[in-house]
Design a protein around this motif. Structure first.
Motif, mmCIF file in Angstrom:
data_model
loop_
_atom_site.group_PDB
_atom_site.id
_atom_site.type_symbol
_atom_site.label_atom_id
_atom_site.label_comp_id
_atom_site.label_asym_id
_atom_site.label_seq_id
_atom_site.Cartn_x
_atom_site.Cartn_y
_atom_site.Cartn_z
ATOM 1 N N ARG A 176 -13.344 -0.274 -22.783
ATOM 2 C CA ARG A 176 -14.368 -0.571 -21.783
ATOM 3 C C ARG A 176 -14.917 0.710 -21.161
ATOM 4 N NH1 ARG A 176 -16.174 -5.891 -21.735
ATOM 5 N NH2 ARG A 176 -14.461 -7.219 -22.429
ATOM 6 N N MET A 177 -14.063 1.685 -20.946
ATOM 7 C CA MET A 177 -14.517 2.956 -20.390
ATOM 8 C C MET A 177 -15.521 3.628 -21.328
ATOM 9 S SD MET A 177 -10.756 4.093 -19.011
ATOM 10 C CE MET A 177 -11.022 5.797 -19.387
ATOM 11 N N ALA A 178 -15.209 3.612 -22.634
ATOM 12 C CA ALA A 178 -16.127 4.211 -23.609
ATOM 13 C C ALA A 178 -17.469 3.481 -23.615
ATOM 14 C CB ALA A 178 -15.495 4.186 -24.997
ATOM 15 N N MET A 179 -17.430 2.165 -23.431
ATOM 16 C CA MET A 179 -18.685 1.398 -23.408
ATOM 17 C C MET A 179 -19.466 1.674 -22.126
ATOM 18 S SD MET A 179 -17.126 -2.176 -24.876
ATOM 19 C CE MET A 179 -18.621 -3.100 -24.572
ATOM 20 N N HIS A 180 -18.742 1.816 -20.992
ATOM 21 C CA HIS A 180 -19.417 2.000 -19.704
ATOM 22 C C HIS A 180 -20.106 3.371 -19.625
ATOM 23 C CE1 HIS A 180 -20.159 1.356 -15.455
ATOM 24 N NE2 HIS A 180 -19.689 2.561 -15.209
ATOM 25 N N TRP A 181 -19.391 4.426 -20.091
ATOM 26 C CA TRP A 181 -19.974 5.772 -20.056
ATOM 27 C C TRP A 181 -20.487 6.148 -21.447
ATOM 28 C CZ3 TRP A 181 -15.252 5.274 -17.141
ATOM 29 C CH2 TRP A 181 -15.453 5.292 -15.760
ATOM 30 N N PHE A 182 -21.112 5.180 -22.094
ATOM 31 C CA PHE A 182 -21.575 5.374 -23.472
ATOM 32 C C PHE A 182 -22.542 6.558 -23.592
ATOM 33 C CE2 PHE A 182 -24.967 4.582 -26.544
ATOM 34 C CZ PHE A 182 -24.238 4.439 -27.710
ATOM 35 N N LYS A 183 -23.498 6.625 -22.681
ATOM 36 C CA LYS A 183 -24.560 7.632 -22.827
ATOM 37 C C LYS A 183 -24.052 9.063 -22.700
ATOM 38 C CE LYS A 183 -29.231 8.649 -21.178
ATOM 39 N NZ LYS A 183 -30.272 8.251 -20.205
ATOM 40 N N PRO A 184 -23.394 9.460 -21.582
ATOM 41 C CA PRO A 184 -22.923 10.858 -21.525
ATOM 42 C C PRO A 184 -21.851 11.156 -22.563
ATOM 43 C CG PRO A 184 -22.067 9.585 -19.674
ATOM 44 C CD PRO A 184 -23.072 8.725 -20.349
ATOM 45 N N LEU A 185 -21.035 10.153 -22.889
ATOM 46 C CA LEU A 185 -19.940 10.385 -23.845
ATOM 47 C C LEU A 185 -20.477 10.680 -25.239
ATOM 48 C CD1 LEU A 185 -16.947 10.337 -24.612
ATOM 49 C CD2 LEU A 185 -17.105 7.859 -24.859
ATOM 50 N N ARG A 203 -13.660 13.381 -16.871
ATOM 51 C CA ARG A 203 -14.446 13.671 -15.666
ATOM 52 C C ARG A 203 -15.245 12.461 -15.207
ATOM 53 N NH1 ARG A 203 -12.584 17.791 -17.582
ATOM 54 N NH2 ARG A 203 -12.461 19.823 -16.554
ATOM 55 N N ALA A 204 -15.659 11.643 -16.136
ATOM 56 C CA ALA A 204 -16.366 10.427 -15.733
ATOM 57 C C ALA A 204 -15.432 9.475 -14.988
ATOM 58 C CB ALA A 204 -16.955 9.744 -16.974
ATOM 59 N N VAL A 205 -14.183 9.398 -15.414
ATOM 60 C CA VAL A 205 -13.224 8.518 -14.744
ATOM 61 C C VAL A 205 -12.977 8.974 -13.311
ATOM 62 C CG1 VAL A 205 -10.785 7.883 -14.733
ATOM 63 C CG2 VAL A 205 -12.103 7.683 -16.816
ATOM 64 N N PHE A 206 -13.015 10.282 -13.084
ATOM 65 C CA PHE A 206 -12.794 10.803 -11.741
ATOM 66 C C PHE A 206 -14.106 11.000 -10.982
ATOM 67 C CE2 PHE A 206 -8.722 11.614 -13.584
ATOM 68 C CZ PHE A 206 -7.858 11.351 -12.538
ATOM 69 N N GLY A 207 -15.126 10.270 -11.365
ATOM 70 C CA GLY A 207 -16.312 10.159 -10.541
ATOM 71 C C GLY A 207 -17.378 11.194 -10.753
ATOM 72 N N SER A 208 -17.267 12.066 -11.743
ATOM 73 C CA SER A 208 -18.303 13.077 -11.941
ATOM 74 C C SER A 208 -18.509 13.283 -13.445
ATOM 75 C CB SER A 208 -17.904 14.402 -11.281
ATOM 76 O OG SER A 208 -16.676 14.844 -11.817
ATOM 77 N N ALA A 209 -19.293 12.392 -14.035
ATOM 78 C CA ALA A 209 -19.601 12.530 -15.463
ATOM 79 C C ALA A 209 -20.404 13.809 -15.686
ATOM 80 C CB ALA A 209 -20.391 11.317 -15.940
ATOM 81 N N PRO A 210 -19.961 14.684 -16.590
ATOM 82 C CA PRO A 210 -20.645 15.967 -16.759
ATOM 83 C C PRO A 210 -21.989 15.797 -17.453
ATOM 84 C CG PRO A 210 -18.939 15.723 -18.393
ATOM 85 C CD PRO A 210 -18.824 14.533 -17.500
ATOM 86 N N THR A 211 -22.889 16.711 -17.167
ATOM 87 C CA THR A 211 -24.159 16.734 -17.883
ATOM 88 C C THR A 211 -23.958 17.406 -19.236
ATOM 89 O OG1 THR A 211 -24.736 18.848 -16.904
ATOM 90 C CG2 THR A 211 -25.389 16.863 -15.697
ATOM 91 N N LEU A 212 -24.999 17.334 -20.062
ATOM 92 C CA LEU A 212 -24.889 17.953 -21.386
ATOM 93 C C LEU A 212 -24.702 19.469 -21.263
ATOM 94 C CD1 LEU A 212 -25.040 17.743 -24.438
ATOM 95 C CD2 LEU A 212 -27.534 17.898 -24.276
ATOM 96 N N ARG A 213 -25.369 20.052 -20.275
ATOM 97 C CA ARG A 213 -25.228 21.504 -20.090
ATOM 98 C C ARG A 213 -23.804 21.874 -19.693
ATOM 99 N NH1 ARG A 213 -29.182 25.128 -16.200
ATOM 100 N NH2 ARG A 213 -28.394 27.185 -16.836
ATOM 101 N N GLN A 214 -23.208 21.103 -18.803
ATOM 102 C CA GLN A 214 -21.829 21.364 -18.407
ATOM 103 C C GLN A 214 -20.874 21.177 -19.580
ATOM 104 O OE1 GLN A 214 -21.545 18.533 -15.233
ATOM 105 N NE2 GLN A 214 -22.111 20.018 -13.647
#
Length: 509
Positions: A24-33, A83-94
Motif C-alpha cells: 500500500r505504501m508503494a501504491m500511495h507514494w507511486f509518483k515520487p517512488l 523519507r516519504a514514510v517520515f513525512g517528507s517525500a524527496p524531490t527528484l533533485r534530492q
C-alpha cells in the motif's frame, strides 16, 4: 528518527499484514517512488546492456549481470520510501543528490558479494542504508531484525523471484499467441534461448524480464521496509513511545492553559483588591487548603485514562478453567517464554518451505532430464535416424511410386490446364517425398504443414526458403481457397528441379 512525523499508523500487526502495508505504501507514494527509481535504474541498466553487447556477452551473461546489480538499484527505492514514510517525500533533485551517498556509504560491496543470495535482503537493507552501523554491531543488528520475521522476508523474496520469472513467460506467450506464425516464433525463441544466442527473440525476452524488475522491485523494497518498521516497533516499543509523546504534548498544552488562567486571575485579583492588606492571610489559607485536598486531587488525576485507570474486560471461560483457578494465588503477569510457541510455528514453516524447495528442485531435475532425453534428440534431428519415412503426411501420399517422374513438367501442364490446386498439391507432395527419402528429414504421419516447416528449418537445408514459400502457397490454396498467380506457380515449377532432384530420391531410397 522523528516518530511523531510518521505518515503511517504504528501498531502491533502480523508480519503478513506488514507486507500488505508495504504494498500500500508503494501504491500511495507511486509518483515520487517510481520517478526516482526509473531515473536511476534505466540509465544503469542501459549502460550495463550496452557494455555487455559491446563485449559480445551471451544472453545468459547479460541476464545474470542485470539480476546481480539489483541491490544497488534497491537503494534508491528505499531512500524515497523511507523519507516519504517520515513525512517528507524527496524531490527528484534530492534523490539524484543522494546517489553518491547511496553508492559509497551503504555497504554496497557486501550487498553485491556474499550477501547477494540472502533471502532476507529486503528486511536487512534498511540496516545498511538507514542505520549506518558497521562491523559486529551491524551483524548483531541484522540478526535482531531478522528474528521471528525472517521467514516472512524469505517468502517475500521467493514470491518476487516467481513474479520476475512468470511475467516475461506470460508476456512472451501472449506475443507468440498473437503472432501469425506462432509455432515458428516459439521454435526460434526456444532455439535462441537454448543455444544462448543474442537475437531479436532473446532480446525481447530480456526486455520483458527488465520490465518485470522495474515494476516489481520498488514494491519488494517497500514491503521489506514495512517489515523492518514492524520489527523495530516490536523491539523498541515505538507505539508506546508515541503514546507517551502524545500525552506529554497534551499535558504541556493543559499546563500552559492553566498557567495563563492563573496568571489572569492573579492579575485581576491584585488590581481589584490591592488596597486591602489581607494578602498574606489569603495565601496561607489557600496553601493549607491545597495541602489538605492534595490526596483527593491526586487520586482523581490517576483515574484519568492517560495514567492507566481501570479497564474492565469480559471474556468467556470454560468451566474447568474456573475450577482450576486458585483464588488466593496472585496472577502471573510475567510474559510466557518467547521461544515456546513461535519457534515451533517457525520450525513448521521452515520445514514446509524446505519441502517445497525440494519439490521444486525435483520438478526442475525431471524437466531437465525430460528435455535432454526426449526433446534434445528431436531438436537436433538425431532421433529415429533408422525410422522409415511415413507413407502419408497431413493426408497427402508422399510415396515415390505415387508420384510421376517429371513432377515439375506435370505440374506445369496442370497449370496450363487451369488445375492450380492439383499443381500445387503435386509440387508439395513431391517436395515432402524428396525431403523424407533423400534428405532424411524425420517427418511423422501426424505432422501438420507447420510441423513440416519447423523440421525443415531445424535440418538447415538450402531448400528451406523454397519449401516455406511453397508450403505457404499450398496452405492458402488448401484452406483459404486463394489461388496464387499463375506466374508465381510457373516460377515455382521452374525452380523446383534445382532444389529437389527427383531422380536422386529413387537413388537414395
Amino acid at each position: 528518527m522523528q516518530l511523531d512525523r510518521l505518515a503511517i499508523v504504528l501498531r502491533t500487526r502480523p508480519a503478513n499484514e506488514a507486507i500488505d502495508l508495504g504494498v500500500r505504501m508503494a501504491m500511495h507514494w507511486f509518483k515520487p517512488l517510481y520517478i526516482a527509481w526509473l531515473c536511476f535504474s534505466l540509465p544503469v541498466i542501459g549502460l550495463l546492456f550496452g557494455l555487455s553487447y559491446w563485449a559480445e556477452f551471451s544472453y545468459t551473461a547479460i541476464y545474470l549481470l542485470i539480476w546481480w546489480i539489483k541491490p544497488m538499484l534497491d537503494r534508491m527505492a528505499l531512500f524515497v520510501i523511507s523519507r516519504a514514510v517520515f513525512g517528507s517525500a524527496p524531490t527528484l533533485r534530492q534523490s539524484i543528490k543522494a546517489i553518491p551517498t547511496l553508492l559509497f556509504k551503504t555497504r554496497l560491496i557486501r550487498a553485491l558479494t556474499w550477501a547477494r543470495f540472502s533471502p532476507y535482503r529486503s528486511l536487512t537493507l534498511p540496516v545498511d542504508v538507514l542505520e549506518g552501523v558497521k562491523g559486529r554491531n551491524a551483524r548483531i543488528r541484522r540478526k535482531a531484525i531478522s528474528n521471528y520475521i525472517g521467514i516472512n522476508a524469505a517468502v517475500l523474496t521467493l514470491f518476487g523471484f516467481v513474479v520476475e520469472k512468470v511475467f516475461p513467460v506470460c508476456a512472451i506467450a501472449f506475443v507468440a499467441m498473437i503472432s501469425i506464425d506462432n509455432n515458428s516464433y516459439s521454435d526460434d525463441l526456444l532455439k535462441d534461448l537454448w543455444f544462448n544466442n543474442v537475437s531479436y527473440h532473446s532480446l525481447m525476452a530480456l526486455g520483458f524480464y527488465i520490465l518485470g524488475i522495474l515494476l516489481w522491485e520498488p514494491i519488494y523494497v517497500a514491503a521489506g521496509f514495512s517489515l523492518y518498521l514492524k520489527r523495530r516497533s516490536d523491539i523498541e516499543a515505538w507505539d508506546i513511545e508515541l503514546e507517551f509523546r502524545k500525552i506529554e504534548k497534551r499535558s504541556r498544552i493543559t499546563s500552559s492553559t492553566l498557567f495563563s488562567a492563573l496568571l489572569l486571575v492573579l492579575t485581576i485579583g491584585i488590581s481589584g483588591y490591592s488596597p486591602h492588606s489581607y494578602a498574606d492571610q489569603d495565601v496561607s489559607a489557600t496553601r493549607q487548603e491545597t495541602i489538605t485536598n492534595a490526596p483527593e486531587k491526586l487520586q482523581q488525576i490517576l483515574k484519568q485514562p492517560e495514567y492507566g485507570g481501570k479497564e474492565v474486560r469480559k471474556r468467556l471461560k470454560f468451566m474447568q478453567e474456573k475450577k482450576v483457578k486458585k483464588p488466593n494465588k496472585k496472577p502471573d503477569f510475567s510474559p510466557p517464554p518467547v521461544s515456546a510457541n513461535p519457534n515451533s510455528a517457525l520450525m513448521a514453516l521452515t520445514g514446509a518451505g524446505q519441502w517445497m524447495l525440494w519439490g521444486i528442485l525435483a520438478l526442475v531435475v525431471i524437466a531437465i532430464a525430460y528435455f535432454i532425453i526426449i526433446r534434445l534428440p528431436d531438436i537436433r534431428g538425431q532421433k529415429g535416424q533408422k525410422m522409415a519415412p511415413p507413407a502419408q503426411i497431413a493426408g497427402l501420399d508422399i510415396q515415390p511410386e505415387s508420384l510421376p517422374e517429371n513432377i515439375a513438367e506435370v505440374a506445369l501442364s496442370m497449370i496450363h490446364a487451369g488445375d492450380l490446386r492439383s499443381a500445387l498439391s503435386l509440387l508439395f507432395r513431391g517436395s515432402l517425398s524428396v525431403l523424407a527419402h533423400r534428405d532424411r528429414v524425420m517427418f511423422r504421419s501426424s505432422d501438420t504443414e507447420q510441423d513440416c516447416i519447423r523440421l525443415v528449418k531445424r535440418a538447415e537445408l538450402n531448400s528451406a526458403a523454397f519449401f516455406i514459400k511453397l508450403t505457404q502457397l499450398w496452405l492458402a490454396q488448401a484452406y483459404a481457397h486463394r489461388s496464387p498467380d499463375i506466374s508465381k506457380l510457373e516460377q515455382l515449377c521452374r525452380e523446383w528441379p534445382t532444389h529437389y532432384d527427383h531422380q536422386s530420391q529413387w537413388e537414395a531410397s
